[in-house]
Scaffold this active site. Sequence first.
Site, PDB file in Angstrom:
ATOM      1  N   GLU A   1      -1.348   0.999 -10.776  1.00 53.75           N
ATOM      2  CA  GLU A   1      -0.640  -0.541 -11.823  1.00 53.75           C
ATOM      3  C   GLU A   1      -0.660   0.623 -13.279  1.00 53.75           C
ATOM      4  O   GLU A   1      -1.337  -0.359 -14.410  1.00 53.75           O
ATOM      5  CB  GLU A   1      -1.804  -1.278 -11.893  1.00 53.75           C
TER       6      GLU A   1
ATOM      7  N   GLU B   1      -2.580  -4.086  -2.442  1.00 53.63           N
ATOM      8  CA  GLU B   1      -3.453  -4.781  -3.523  1.00 53.63           C
ATOM      9  C   GLU B   1      -3.004  -6.348  -2.930  1.00 53.63           C
ATOM     10  O   GLU B   1      -1.578  -6.350  -3.729  1.00 53.63           O
ATOM     11  CB  GLU B   1      -4.250  -4.753  -4.439  1.00 53.63           C
TER      12      GLU B   1
END
Length: 474
Positions: free
Chosen positions: A172, A371
Amino acid sequence: MSEKVTSAGTAFPEGFLWGAATAAYQIEGGAREGGRGPSVWDAFCRVPGKVYGGHNGDVACDHYHRWREDVALMKSLNLSAYRFSFAWPRIMPEGTGAVNGEGVAFYDRLIDALLEAGIEPWGTLFHWDLPLSLHLRGGWLNPDMPNWFADYAAQIASHFSDRVKNFMTVNEPQVFIGGSYAEGRFAPGNVHSLPECLVAAHHLLLAHGRAVQALRSGARSKIRVGHAAQYNPALPASESPEDVSAARQATFAACPSAELDPLKIMWSFSLYHDPMMLGTYPADLLARCGHLMPKIAEGDMETIAAPMDFLGLNIYWGDPVRASAGGPVRVPHAPGCPMNSFGWPVTPSALYWGTRFCMERYGKKDVYITENGVPLCDWVGADGAVHDPARIDFIRGYLGGVRRGLSEGIPFKGYFYWSLMDNFEWASGYSQRFGLTHVDYATGTRTVKDSGRWYAKLAASNGASLDSQDSFSD
Ligand code: IFM
């Protein structure tokens, strides 16, 4: 749940991975053991007021000591893959130079146990726990960072690529740079100007590209390399072509507001993923912030765009957008829209639209949901069980989006639920429980939640049990 996306009847392909994910700082503990050096998060957690309740990752889920039990837990959940991260300060306590044999041995044991249990290890190189000594040398603002990261990646390749076949470089990027450097809400916690944030982002992108190269050139067997991108796609308010196109446009805007808001820019998706996937910064960023951008050396963009083997997406929710004469307009979530304990809206179509928009912009490639998960107010009941039907409903709903994508030819290859177990949720400390497994932090006791038992059944049936309305595993 108001939003339904299920393409019931669409089968998951053979070999689809049913996984769960974690990250080192969030579960390992053992912060001062086995030669591990300090990370920025160790230091940040000690700054009063930065982390909910003054919590820290010193012990976390004590996975550093309980890894064997945790692998058995994964096996009981029928996981076919497990995504974890290597703690850079456990492998290289100073960030550069000496490699810590005890740290390498810890991951060796974990990887061997996973393989023995028939679970594919998926390793992330950087999930935010930067060695503190590198931060003290300037961290992501230091132009040496890409080389330091590449050296670390070379060590990972040399020690683990004989057994780990799938690597993700960074987790991320936009959350890390946006939340840390632009907002100061995450470690190391300093707020930087927009030009400085853009420098940090450029170094992070270069670090990613050099790590891809280092992993490939140092690999001891055939490996695949990708990264894990987080984003909240814009969701079309209706399926009219106009709304779909407005949502697509809003999803990839790097400068979405009239003023140059560093937070919005540094949290944007295309700022990081256009360079990685297309080899260019987004046009709107260059047009509006070109004068604030760092100098881009010859060859940088080619390095950043080093080809990847798969796309990893971390998606939790999206926000609705509709078309208007003046361009895309965000519309509020419907009154009563389901919310999780973080206050995030529950929007199952996010996996479908988020992935579809990426395939359209960056080209079709194998995609893994690296995720997706939900924090809820879970506790162990008087009957000794953790009843979390909302999490089951959440996973079922979101996987409906994956099925819709599969039915339209999107090559989804796996799904990693976040998270295997409750853990340290960064600035929110231990206040949010995402796990398929409940953790009692006082004793370390793990209790598989109803959702964990349900997920085990789902994994064993390769997704076929998704259509059953059972909420519980028995
Ligand atoms: O816990 C985090 C994880 O570290 C990164 N992705 C989002 C999760 C939930 O907030």
